[in-house]
Motif scaffolding. Sequence first.
Motif, mmCIF file in Angstrom:
data_model
loop_
_atom_site.group_PDB
_atom_site.id
_atom_site.type_symbol
_atom_site.label_atom_id
_atom_site.label_comp_id
_atom_site.label_asym_id
_atom_site.label_seq_id
_atom_site.Cartn_x
_atom_site.Cartn_y
_atom_site.Cartn_z
ATOM 1 N N PHE A 41 8.324 -3.708 -6.452
ATOM 2 C CA PHE A 41 7.563 -3.808 -5.097
ATOM 3 C C PHE A 41 7.658 -2.135 -4.422
ATOM 4 N N TRP A 42 8.908 -1.359 -4.463
ATOM 5 C CA TRP A 42 8.860 -0.062 -3.877
ATOM 6 C C TRP A 42 8.029 0.754 -4.534
ATOM 7 N N LEU A 43 7.774 0.602 -6.258
ATOM 8 C CA LEU A 43 6.933 1.784 -6.696
ATOM 9 C C LEU A 43 5.439 1.296 -6.395
ATOM 10 N N ILE A 44 5.093 0.084 -6.323
ATOM 11 C CA ILE A 44 3.795 -0.242 -5.854
ATOM 12 C C ILE A 44 3.440 0.238 -4.419
ATOM 13 N N MET A 45 4.136 0.000 -3.805
ATOM 14 C CA MET A 45 4.009 0.695 -2.410
ATOM 15 C C MET A 45 3.956 2.047 -2.135
ATOM 16 N N LEU A 46 4.827 2.737 -2.978
ATOM 17 C CA LEU A 46 4.909 4.164 -3.016
ATOM 18 C C LEU A 46 3.665 4.696 -3.478
ATOM 19 N N ALA A 47 3.005 4.103 -4.633
ATOM 20 C CA ALA A 47 1.675 4.578 -5.282
ATOM 21 C C ALA A 47 0.597 4.262 -4.515
ATOM 22 N N GLY A 48 0.683 3.172 -3.643
ATOM 23 C CA GLY A 48 -0.352 3.217 -2.638
ATOM 24 C C GLY A 48 -0.305 4.254 -1.601
ATOM 25 N N LEU A 49 0.864 4.569 -0.960
ATOM 26 C CA LEU A 49 0.942 5.681 -0.187
ATOM 27 C C LEU A 49 0.625 6.997 -0.535
ATOM 28 N N LEU A 50 0.998 7.106 -1.919
ATOM 29 C CA LEU A 50 0.353 8.534 -2.328
ATOM 30 C C LEU A 50 -1.050 8.581 -2.754
ATOM 31 N N ALA A 51 -1.626 7.592 -2.968
ATOM 32 C CA ALA A 51 -3.000 7.361 -3.278
ATOM 33 C C ALA A 51 -3.705 7.449 -2.137
ATOM 34 N N ALA A 52 -3.228 6.999 -0.997
ATOM 35 C CA ALA A 52 -3.949 7.106 0.610
ATOM 36 C C ALA A 52 -3.879 8.613 0.936
ATOM 37 N N ARG A 53 -2.929 9.111 0.519
ATOM 38 C CA ARG A 53 -2.355 10.456 1.150
ATOM 39 C C ARG A 53 -3.501 11.401 0.404
ATOM 40 N N PHE A 54 -3.435 11.354 -0.918
ATOM 41 C CA PHE A 54 -4.174 12.375 -1.625
ATOM 42 C C PHE A 54 -5.483 11.960 -2.016
ATOM 43 N N THR A 55 -6.105 10.996 -1.456
ATOM 44 C CA THR A 55 -7.656 10.644 -1.785
ATOM 45 C C THR A 55 -8.159 10.429 -0.517
ATOM 46 N N ARG A 56 -7.535 10.922 0.669
ATOM 47 C CA ARG A 56 -8.187 10.923 1.882
ATOM 48 C C ARG A 56 -9.421 11.498 1.723
ATOM 49 N N GLY A 57 -10.450 10.938 2.235
ATOM 50 C CA GLY A 57 -11.884 11.186 2.595
ATOM 51 C C GLY A 57 -12.685 10.520 1.317
ATOM 52 N N LYS A 58 -12.024 10.009 0.161
ATOM 53 C CA LYS A 58 -12.779 9.497 -0.807
ATOM 54 C C LYS A 58 -12.582 8.099 -0.718
ATOM 55 N N TRP A 59 -11.641 7.471 -0.561
ATOM 56 C CA TRP A 59 -11.246 5.986 -0.354
ATOM 57 C C TRP A 59 -10.615 5.762 0.956
ATOM 58 N N LYS A 112 -4.868 -2.549 0.571
ATOM 59 C CA LYS A 112 -5.515 -4.004 -0.011
ATOM 60 C C LYS A 112 -5.328 -4.248 -1.493
ATOM 61 N N VAL A 113 -5.451 -3.158 -2.156
ATOM 62 C CA VAL A 113 -5.345 -3.236 -3.713
ATOM 63 C C VAL A 113 -3.718 -3.277 -4.024
ATOM 64 N N VAL A 114 -2.944 -2.764 -3.142
ATOM 65 C CA VAL A 114 -1.370 -2.575 -3.332
ATOM 66 C C VAL A 114 -1.018 -4.267 -2.993
ATOM 67 N N TRP A 115 -1.310 -4.901 -1.965
ATOM 68 C CA TRP A 115 -1.210 -6.284 -1.688
ATOM 69 C C TRP A 115 -1.510 -7.284 -3.107
ATOM 70 N N LEU A 116 -2.655 -6.863 -3.384
ATOM 71 C CA LEU A 116 -3.277 -7.672 -4.615
ATOM 72 C C LEU A 116 -2.023 -7.353 -5.858
ATOM 73 N N LEU A 117 -1.631 -6.054 -6.188
ATOM 74 C CA LEU A 117 -0.868 -5.886 -7.332
ATOM 75 C C LEU A 117 0.576 -6.429 -6.992
ATOM 76 N N ILE A 118 0.812 -6.493 -5.681
ATOM 77 C CA ILE A 118 2.104 -7.144 -5.517
ATOM 78 C C ILE A 118 2.311 -8.806 -5.901
ATOM 79 N N ALA A 119 1.019 -9.222 -5.334
ATOM 80 C CA ALA A 119 0.707 -10.746 -5.825
ATOM 81 C C ALA A 119 0.714 -11.016 -7.218
ATOM 82 N N LEU A 120 0.124 -10.172 -7.968
ATOM 83 C CA LEU A 120 -0.242 -10.187 -9.417
ATOM 84 C C LEU A 120 1.568 -10.111 -10.093
#
Length: 293
Positions: free
Chosen positions: A137-155, A162-170
Amino acid sequence: MDTVTHALFGLTLYGAIDKSRMSLRDKRALLFTTVIGSEIPDIDVISQVWDTTGRYQMWHRGLTHSVFLIPVWAAVLVILTKLFWGRASRKLFGIGALAVFIHSTSDLFNAWGTGYLEPVSSTRITFGTIPIVSVTFWLIMLAGLLAARFTRGKWAPHRIFKVVWLLIALHVGMQSVQGYMLYQQAQTKYEQVALSADFVPGVFTIIGKTGDQVELTKGSTWAGQQTVASLQSSETADLNELFTGNPKAKTLQEWSPFVVVVDDGKQLGIYDPRFYRDGQSFLFESIERSAAK
């Protein structure tokens, strides 16, 4: 789940909401709702202060985690956001209810379980398919945080979370399917069965009891199970003297799916074999045998 994971759930829920049109006060009220809502069921830990009868084991993750209290907690959160930030709405109520729901429901999946249906039923419901501390869980959420930070302006960040929650559910779904398969197989071999997830995804410990014999096997659906411990329970021991001398033992027996009884002439006690590691279980209640006589 542990306190840190619940807090991260709250922050991830906050991140999954589009805040582009929110004022600063709206954002603060929302952050309070998601984070405190993700922690508030654990307010039951304060019951340790007045517990004089050894009932804390049942009180913790008991009524405060009940599905029936979710709207109550959501209403409390809305009252507080109205008091602190002047914000109260159906949306905040719904988000608060979702945060509490995630807390109480996620706790069902580890070996500790919850009183999910209290006060209708005092049964401690547990699936045992997710460890109490899930690094995944921690790794999935950390990946989401990093993605949100380094893709700012793109996504948009809320879409990433929301994708993070989907991955957690999966992940929960995959773990639960594997755990269910192992549990069903074990039921044909033992009279009583419990399941405990390992920190490594896909690895589980099966705890099976037949008569006075308890066996712990560890493995996965693809690699099979290997015996890691064989325990003998003194089923003929008189536990009334244990319960009189140590009320926590009575609570432990009520709380656990089944216990191992220890009566070696020096000690009389019981422990939950789901938490058996390195020759002992940290959920062990006993009295000295001399004190029992």
